[in-house]
Design a protein around this motif. Structure first.
Motif, PDB file in Angstrom:
ATOM      1  N   UNK A   1      23.553  -8.607 -50.865  1.00 39.97           N
ATOM      2  CA  UNK A   1      24.205  -9.401 -51.894  1.00 39.97           C
ATOM      3  C   UNK A   1      23.945 -10.887 -51.642  1.00 39.97           C
ATOM      4  N   UNK A   2      23.409 -11.548 -52.636  1.00 36.96           N
ATOM      5  CA  UNK A   2      23.123 -12.978 -52.532  1.00 36.96           C
ATOM      6  C   UNK A   2      23.810 -13.723 -53.664  1.00 36.96           C
ATOM      7  N   UNK A   3      23.855 -15.037 -53.526  1.00 31.52           N
ATOM      8  CA  UNK A   3      24.500 -15.892 -54.528  1.00 31.52           C
ATOM      9  C   UNK A   3      23.550 -16.991 -54.969  1.00 31.52           C
ATOM     10  N   UNK A   4      23.517 -17.262 -56.262  1.00 28.19           N
ATOM     11  CA  UNK A   4      22.713 -18.366 -56.789  1.00 28.19           C
ATOM     12  C   UNK A   4      23.571 -19.149 -57.783  1.00 28.19           C
ATOM     13  N   UNK A   5      23.435 -20.465 -57.739  1.00 32.16           N
ATOM     14  CA  UNK A   5      24.153 -21.342 -58.670  1.00 32.16           C
ATOM     15  C   UNK A   5      23.134 -21.927 -59.637  1.00 32.16           C
ATOM     16  N   UNK A   6      23.381 -21.756 -60.924  1.00 32.21           N
ATOM     17  CA  UNK A   6      22.418 -22.167 -61.939  1.00 32.21           C
ATOM     18  C   UNK A   6      22.984 -23.229 -62.870  1.00 32.21           C
ATOM     19  N   UNK A   7      22.100 -24.054 -63.367  1.00 25.73           N
ATOM     20  CA  UNK A   7      22.393 -24.987 -64.463  1.00 25.73           C
ATOM     21  C   UNK A   7      21.709 -24.444 -65.704  1.00 25.73           C
ATOM     22  N   UNK A   8      22.261 -24.735 -66.859  1.00 31.31           N
ATOM     23  CA  UNK A   8      21.651 -24.247 -68.086  1.00 31.31           C
ATOM     24  C   UNK A   8      21.307 -25.378 -69.039  1.00 31.31           C
ATOM     25  N   UNK A   9      20.288 -25.149 -69.838  1.00 35.39           N
ATOM     26  CA  UNK A   9      19.938 -26.046 -70.932  1.00 35.39           C
ATOM     27  C   UNK A   9      19.772 -25.180 -72.179  1.00 35.39           C
ATOM     28  N   UNK A  10      20.606 -25.379 -73.206  1.00 35.73           N
ATOM     29  CA  UNK A  10      21.648 -26.393 -73.298  1.00 35.73           C
ATOM     30  C   UNK A  10      22.790 -26.131 -72.329  1.00 35.73           C
ATOM     31  N   UNK A  11      23.534 -27.192 -71.992  1.00 34.77           N
ATOM     32  CA  UNK A  11      24.655 -27.057 -71.085  1.00 34.77           C
ATOM     33  C   UNK A  11      25.831 -26.377 -71.778  1.00 34.77           C
ATOM     34  N   UNK A  12      26.711 -25.780 -70.976  1.00 30.51           N
ATOM     35  CA  UNK A  12      27.941 -25.209 -71.519  1.00 30.51           C
ATOM     36  C   UNK A  12      28.879 -26.336 -71.942  1.00 30.51           C
TER      37      UNK A  12
END
Length: 285
Positions: free
Chosen positions: A23-34
């Motif tokens: 089990x791993x964890x990743x933090x993402x940013x999105x475009x468009x932003x929330x």
């Protein structure tokens, strides 16, 4: 007997260890932003069905999505591909994008003065200096009514449905829309009509020019196509005006202008020259 029990216990531990999930964890940013709870719900309700996803947390304040996943079943690249299915471009939050797929080289910033990204790092398809394929053209539009991921999806769907449009990219942070299209099938005016079809004001966007301002006015005196043509002709003649878009259905006139040559007050005075009284609209930053 005791020794056999110990050996058996050790064997079970080894088997259990081999079966343990990675089990791993990743933090993402999105475009468009929330920008709202609807954005969060859209991401959670769709991405949770992607293979290997164990847990999703969204942070509206930081504009991040934290995902726990089974690395034996999926990868960060696959998770990012899942976001693209719902019209979001995801990148790892520390700014490092996922590894490019085999056979594709990672795009690098052109470094030229005409580059629109201004990042100095890999800019890929968002770089304004990227050359379209033969017969294709790229135009940028400002759509100030976009306020959330749902708005962005609405705009993208409307533009993508236009015959001749090859690709649509939305940057909600600056409310811009990049459209790649077949110049033999569609033109800028047709693309503007697509915005009007969903009651969105738009004007050409100039991402590489720092002095360009964008404003929309409500012109209730417009009643017909002749009125719209009159407004466009007269406002294009004003000093510093770069682009004028008229939407008769909403009675909105959107203007891109050189802020070093004119101002919103001067543009309002320009309307007065042909007896139009207008009021600024969609002026939320």
């Amino acid at each position: 007997m005791k020794r056999k029990m110990i050996m058996a216990a050790m064997a079970v531990c080894c088997v259990m260890s081999g079966m343990a999930k990675d089990i791993k964890t990743v933090v993402l940013k999105t475009a468009p932003e929330m920008h709202c709870e609807n954005c969060e719900n859209k991401i959670k309700s769709n991405i949770r069905f992607e293979k290997g996803i164990k847990e999703i947390e969204t942070n509206l304040k930081d504009k991040t999505v934290t995902i726990k996943y089974d690395a034996d079943k999926t990868t960060v690249e696959n998770i990012i591909a899942g976001f693209s299915k719902i019209n979001y471009q995801a990148t790892v939050a520390d700014g490092t994008a996922a590894e490019p797929a085999k056979g594709k080289e990672e795009a690098s910033c052109c470094g030229s003065s005409s580059c629109k990204c201004g990042s100095g790092t890999a800019c890929g398809s968002s770089c304004g200096s990227e050359k379209p394929a033969a017969g294709e053209e790229v135009s940028y539009f400002k759509a100030v009514q976009m306020n959330c991921g749902g708005c962005a999806a609405k705009v993208k769907n409307a533009l993508s449905a236009v015959d001749g449009v090859k690709d649509v990219e939305v940057d909600l942070s600056v409310k811009s829309v990049k459209v790649t299209y077949d110049a033999g099938k569609v033109n800028v005016d047709k693309l503007k009509e697509a915005f009007g079809g969903i009651q969105y004001a738009s004007q050409l966007y100039y991402p590489g020019e720092a002095n360009v301002g964008y404003v929309s006015f409500k012109a209730d005196q417009m009643k017909c196509g002749g009125c719209a043509a009159k407004v466009k002709k007269n406002m294009l003649a004003e000093a510093g005006v770069k682009d004028v878009t008229v939407c008769l259905d909403t009675k909105v006139v959107s203007i891109a202008y050189d802020s070093s040559a004119t101002s919103i007050d001067k543009l309002i005075d320009g309307f007065k020259k042909f007896d139009y009284t207008v009021a600024e609209c969609y002026n939320k930053k």
